[in-house]
Design an enzyme around this catalytic site. Sequence first.
Site, PDB file in Angstrom:
ATOM      1  N   ASP A 134     -15.019 -23.385 -12.293  1.00 32.06           N
ATOM      2  CA  ASP A 134     -14.536 -23.731 -10.910  1.00 32.06           C
ATOM      3  C   ASP A 134     -13.861 -25.069 -11.176  1.00 32.06           C
ATOM      4  O   ASP A 134     -12.669 -24.928 -10.250  1.00 32.06           O
ATOM      5  CB  ASP A 134     -15.651 -23.621 -10.006  1.00 32.06           C
ATOM      6  CG  ASP A 134     -16.665 -24.570 -10.571  1.00 32.06           C
ATOM      7  OD1 ASP A 134     -17.030 -25.051 -11.348  1.00 32.06           O
ATOM      8  OD2 ASP A 134     -17.312 -25.014  -9.543  1.00 32.06           O
TER       9      ASP A 134
ATOM     10  N   ARG B 177     -16.696 -32.474 -11.256  1.00 36.22           N
ATOM     11  CA  ARG B 177     -17.990 -32.854 -10.630  1.00 36.22           C
ATOM     12  C   ARG B 177     -19.166 -32.165 -11.358  1.00 36.22           C
ATOM     13  O   ARG B 177     -18.953 -31.510 -12.319  1.00 36.22           O
ATOM     14  CB  ARG B 177     -17.792 -32.367  -9.025  1.00 36.22           C
ATOM     15  CG  ARG B 177     -17.839 -30.870  -9.091  1.00 36.22           C
ATOM     16  CD  ARG B 177     -17.809 -30.745  -7.444  1.00 36.22           C
ATOM     17  NE  ARG B 177     -17.719 -29.073  -7.115  1.00 36.22           N
ATOM     18  CZ  ARG B 177     -17.281 -28.615  -6.152  1.00 36.22           C
ATOM     19  NH1 ARG B 177     -16.265 -29.346  -5.627  1.00 36.22           N
ATOM     20  NH2 ARG B 177     -16.959 -27.227  -6.248  1.00 36.22           N
ATOM     21  N   ASP B 178     -20.398 -32.245 -10.736  1.00 37.41           N
ATOM     22  CA  ASP B 178     -21.506 -31.804 -11.582  1.00 37.41           C
ATOM     23  C   ASP B 178     -21.755 -30.279 -11.174  1.00 37.41           C
ATOM     24  O   ASP B 178     -22.720 -29.628 -10.645  1.00 37.41           O
ATOM     25  CB  ASP B 178     -22.728 -32.401 -10.760  1.00 37.41           C
ATOM     26  CG  ASP B 178     -22.742 -32.120  -9.405  1.00 37.41           C
ATOM     27  OD1 ASP B 178     -21.779 -31.799  -8.578  1.00 37.41           O
ATOM     28  OD2 ASP B 178     -23.696 -32.753  -8.626  1.00 37.41           O
ATOM     29  N   GLU B 179     -20.492 -29.486 -11.670  1.00 34.91           N
ATOM     30  CA  GLU B 179     -20.501 -28.201 -11.624  1.00 34.91           C
ATOM     31  C   GLU B 179     -19.827 -27.430 -12.949  1.00 34.91           C
ATOM     32  O   GLU B 179     -20.724 -27.304 -13.865  1.00 34.91           O
ATOM     33  CB  GLU B 179     -19.752 -27.577 -10.489  1.00 34.91           C
ATOM     34  CG  GLU B 179     -20.734 -27.389  -9.266  1.00 34.91           C
ATOM     35  CD  GLU B 179     -20.371 -26.716  -8.326  1.00 34.91           C
ATOM     36  OE1 GLU B 179     -20.303 -25.318  -8.248  1.00 34.91           O
ATOM     37  OE2 GLU B 179     -19.795 -27.085  -7.075  1.00 34.91           O
TER      38      GLU B 179
ATOM     39  N   ASP C 180     -14.252 -17.021  -8.576  1.00 38.02           N
ATOM     40  CA  ASP C 180     -12.972 -17.765  -8.886  1.00 38.02           C
ATOM     41  C   ASP C 180     -12.422 -17.074  -9.914  1.00 38.02           C
ATOM     42  O   ASP C 180     -11.088 -16.920 -10.177  1.00 38.02           O
ATOM     43  CB  ASP C 180     -13.188 -19.242  -9.475  1.00 38.02           C
ATOM     44  CG  ASP C 180     -14.059 -19.839  -8.125  1.00 38.02           C
ATOM     45  OD1 ASP C 180     -15.158 -19.114  -7.879  1.00 38.02           O
ATOM     46  OD2 ASP C 180     -14.129 -20.961  -7.997  1.00 38.02           O
TER      47      ASP C 180
ATOM     48  N   TRP D 202     -18.016 -12.042  -6.262  1.00 33.35           N
ATOM     49  CA  TRP D 202     -18.348 -12.846  -7.381  1.00 33.35           C
ATOM     50  C   TRP D 202     -18.779 -12.059  -8.462  1.00 33.35           C
ATOM     51  O   TRP D 202     -18.095 -11.909  -9.387  1.00 33.35           O
ATOM     52  CB  TRP D 202     -19.315 -13.901  -6.863  1.00 33.35           C
ATOM     53  CG  TRP D 202     -18.762 -15.091  -6.235  1.00 33.35           C
ATOM     54  CD1 TRP D 202     -18.514 -16.527  -6.867  1.00 33.35           C
ATOM     55  CD2 TRP D 202     -17.793 -15.556  -5.075  1.00 33.35           C
ATOM     56  NE1 TRP D 202     -18.031 -17.230  -6.222  1.00 33.35           N
ATOM     57  CE2 TRP D 202     -17.738 -16.761  -5.296  1.00 33.35           C
ATOM     58  CE3 TRP D 202     -17.767 -14.533  -4.081  1.00 33.35           C
ATOM     59  CZ2 TRP D 202     -16.730 -17.268  -4.267  1.00 33.35           C
ATOM     60  CZ3 TRP D 202     -16.901 -15.161  -2.954  1.00 33.35           C
ATOM     61  CH2 TRP D 202     -16.537 -16.526  -2.970  1.00 33.35           C
TER      62      TRP D 202
ATOM     63  N   GLU E 204      -9.319 -27.258  -4.187  1.00 33.40           N
ATOM     64  CA  GLU E 204     -10.294 -26.419  -3.618  1.00 33.40           C
ATOM     65  C   GLU E 204      -9.848 -26.035  -2.482  1.00 33.40           C
ATOM     66  O   GLU E 204     -10.434 -25.094  -1.884  1.00 33.40           O
ATOM     67  CB  GLU E 204     -11.691 -27.133  -3.872  1.00 33.40           C
ATOM     68  CG  GLU E 204     -12.798 -26.416  -3.399  1.00 33.40           C
ATOM     69  CD  GLU E 204     -14.041 -26.981  -3.995  1.00 33.40           C
ATOM     70  OE1 GLU E 204     -14.035 -28.134  -4.302  1.00 33.40           O
ATOM     71  OE2 GLU E 204     -15.177 -26.221  -4.164  1.00 33.40           O
TER      72      GLU E 204
ATOM     73  N   HIS F  68      -9.010 -26.759  -8.969  1.00 39.14           N
ATOM     74  CA  HIS F  68      -9.760 -25.656  -8.415  1.00 39.14           C
ATOM     75  C   HIS F  68      -8.724 -24.467  -8.644  1.00 39.14           C
ATOM     76  O   HIS F  68      -7.988 -24.496  -7.768  1.00 39.14           O
ATOM     77  CB  HIS F  68     -10.377 -25.724  -7.342  1.00 39.14           C
ATOM     78  CG  HIS F  68     -11.876 -25.382  -7.195  1.00 39.14           C
ATOM     79  ND1 HIS F  68     -12.616 -26.460  -7.682  1.00 39.14           N
ATOM     80  CD2 HIS F  68     -12.694 -24.420  -6.733  1.00 39.14           C
ATOM     81  CE1 HIS F  68     -13.900 -26.032  -7.601  1.00 39.14           C
ATOM     82  NE2 HIS F  68     -13.785 -24.786  -6.801  1.00 39.14           N
TER      83      HIS F  68
HETATM   84  C1  BGC Z   1     -17.563 -23.478  -6.682  1.00 41.45           C
HETATM   85  C2  BGC Z   1     -16.930 -22.420  -6.318  1.00 41.45           C
HETATM   86  C3  BGC Z   1     -17.706 -21.192  -6.035  1.00 41.45           C
HETATM   87  C4  BGC Z   1     -18.362 -21.517  -4.996  1.00 41.45           C
HETATM   88  C5  BGC Z   1     -19.213 -20.354  -4.439  1.00 41.45           C
HETATM   89  C6  BGC Z   1     -18.434 -23.698  -5.409  1.00 41.45           C
HETATM   90  O1  BGC Z   1     -19.270 -24.703  -5.595  1.00 41.45           O
HETATM   91  O2  BGC Z   1     -16.930 -24.820  -6.963  1.00 41.45           O
HETATM   92  O3  BGC Z   1     -15.647 -22.306  -6.781  1.00 41.45           O
HETATM   93  O4  BGC Z   1     -16.883 -19.974  -6.160  1.00 41.45           O
HETATM   94  O5  BGC Z   1     -19.212 -22.541  -5.014  1.00 41.45           O
HETATM   95  O6  BGC Z   1     -20.339 -20.482  -3.583  1.00 41.45           O
END
Ligand code: BGC
Length: 892
Positions: A463, A467-469, A476, A535, A745, A766
């Site tokens: 995504d 950051r912390d992801e 996505d 998703w 984003e 994003h």
């Molecule tokens: C992500 C997104 C993702 C979404 C869904 C986010 O934190 O960055 O791109 O699809 O959460 O909840």
Amino acid sequence: MVHPCVPADLVCEFLTNPIGLHETKPRLSWKISDSRPGAVQKAYQIQAASSIELLESKPDLWKTGWVKEDNSLDIEWNGKTLKSKMKVYWRVQVKDLKGKESPWSDVATFEIGLLKKSDWSAKWITDGKERPGPSPYFRKSFELKEKPVKARLYITARGLFEATINGQRFCNDYFTPGWTEFSKRIHSLTYDVTTQLNQGRNAIGVVLGDGWFAGNMGWEKNRNIWGKTLSLLSELEVEYADGSTEKIVSGDDWRFQYGAVRESDIYNGETVDMRQTQFGWDTPNFDESSWSNAILAEDPKGAVISKPGYPVRKQEELSAINLTEPRFGVHVFDLGQNMVGLVRVKIHGHQWGDEVVVRYAEMLQDNGMIYTENLRSAKCTDRVICNEWGEIEFIPKFTFHGFRYVELTGLRRKPDLTDVVGLVLHTEIPSTGSFECSDPLVNRLQQNIVWGQKGNFFEAPTDCPQRDERLGWTGDAQIFIGTAAFNRDVTSFFEKWCEDMEDAQFDDGRIPHVAPNPFRDEKGNSGGGGGQAAWADAVVICPWMIYQCYGDKRILEKRYESMKKFVDWRADTAKNYIHSQAVFGDWLAIDIPDGKCDKSPTPKDLIATAYMAKTTEILSKVATILGKSADAKKYATLFKNIKKAFNDEFVTPAGRIAGDTQASYLLALGFDLLSPSQREAAGKNLIKAIDNWKGHLATGFVGTPLLAPVLTSIGRTDIAYKLLLKQTYPSWLYTVLQGATTMWERWNSYTKEKGFGSASMNSFNHYAYGAIGEWMVSTVAGLGVDPEVPGYKHIIIKPQPGEGITWAKADLVTRYGLASSAWKIEDGVLTVNVVVPPNTSATVYLPGKDPIEVSAGQFEYKVEIVAPKSEAKESKKAKVKKAKTKQLTKVN
Ligand code: BGC
């Protein structure tokens, strides 16, 4: 005389001369290099042998003989059984358009990796320490009786590894062995290290980092998700001139010690204490007496499998374009582009023990300091503790960052602009497509889309990179895949990631929100929820799109069961064919009333049911393609029932759709869920829903990708152009005008007037909204796939010029060669230039003309644009809409 037709660009499993394949039925493909009009392949033959000499004289592995087919892609190996480590030499010959034999192609090769567990003699070794902690450095020195004629290193790790031979890095790979659902599979890499080895003493060195395996993953601050300790598996096999072989394999005779890398984490960064550098640790004559013997580790539960496709590699370097000092001692470098990867930092003038801190950010605050709030809990900070030896050059090993700005503090001397260089990293995915048009802002948008893709195609389609992801968010990826597949060749990238999705699939058939899935339930099993519309649907849509864009049928075969399991789960949990699970809604849409990301007024059950219909329909098509007729029928019927239920539940006879939002209409129209009369009414309602927002979009992740394609499908390409070219908020070009160099984003991640959007969800890299790229290529430039004849075997050329753009061009290196569609309007004449690659055909649609069927070649068409009177009244400037063709020329 040079023959006009030559088979060229031979690839195996999409790779040029790969080594270390896991496939025992690899697919062979080639292009026809033939510039003659109408070039086709009438027949082919493949020969394969175990040596180059035999290939010429007596191919011992495979001889197809002449096969009367025009197929040049993905010919599945059907020769002798392929075994571990086998190297195969192969070549192709074709018959050209006149039935004449071409010369043989150049010889290509492929080599199989270690296929079975029993093929490995190496043992897993570890330092035994629970993470986090300093990186263990492993080494082994060994004697070779002479310089080998062939050497292969098979290597992997639980964690990340960086390997050297005789003190030298021997590849451009980073973040190996990559990221998979480690509980199911760990990829191994195979390297040709023949030239690195010498007669006499040699050494192999490997340093490990936490990476995805043991580092922090997911914002819940979890670490050690797949394991607590790091370990290494390394097998070097050398072959001497006399044919004898020798192996140097990891075991408890390897030595380890800690060194400069004290801590590393993908989110938080790396700490390197140069004072602890083990100088020469990976060279043959290093004194290892203070090092310890490696500890044998348990074998992993998952299989070790040769990595398909390419790893992450360094792609380019960016020089800084500006250097400021917003506060005393705080030095901020601007790389001019939001990028993903690492930096190379030069530090001079330091003293023993000085700590230099490197921080990263995508944006600056008004006061010139870096903006880090949107990184959330990710520290994204590298620290270098200096030693006393000369100038230091620092490149972190086991972390990566998403950034445009680099901040250095702790320096004794003011730095130079050249002291920081950005190293752009991503999974190597060859560039294939380019799009350009007369509007420079749209061209910047295209660049932003491409940069968004580069930075986020990092082992998984993530995504965001900062950051912390940085997780493989399924929604996505499925939104963006069509655009991605134009910009770059993403076949093996998605073949790998679709396998990740299957590996992460829950037993009941749901697909988790992200793959690989780091989220865990109380018992430590895969958790975090799943099965949500738009998703989880990635499990069906992504393989389907790869098939559409590249003709890759194997991905459908391999992933069929996982698609079916998901579709079945959803059918089983639906009530009267209505499903309700779409937890994210039209994520981050503009029409959200209370600022909550998931609270768009587009009804969630409408989203879920629409997606259920779409992926069920795709599955029935996939079943047909795979010859599974009972399934094809079953899912076609299920689709019909869902479609009916959708209409009964959400659509009025007058074409009003529940929610009355842009996204509601887009889903119903885009997924073809309406009757023709409702379609017309719903189309009008969609236009009203756009008018309600003063001609702006109001959509989020679910609605946005459908906007332009649906408008085109209802004959309102003119409005799609308006949305594309809109410069006010919210719009694509608005972000460009706010200075974006990547996709954002949010539509208002940053505005010059109001500053930053909510930091909790505010990535500046994003790619999701970049999904407009697919329409820009297929409709503005007019180069598209034919869904009935996938992989650009038959091409749809359908440029649809619109107000505001006077020329556009898309070039795509398809698997057959270059395809192109370019147009310009000058003095009322539309000129269209088309390139159709050899061994393909195309249908060219020109405004106001019957479709034209063409085969390979280059064509130019001229159409005089005359706006009919009524048309001129209706839309004053939209001259092109119902143009008349005056003259048609064809140039070969
Ligand atoms: C992500 C997104 C993702 C979404 C869904 C986010 O934190 O960055 O791109 O699809 O959460 O909840």
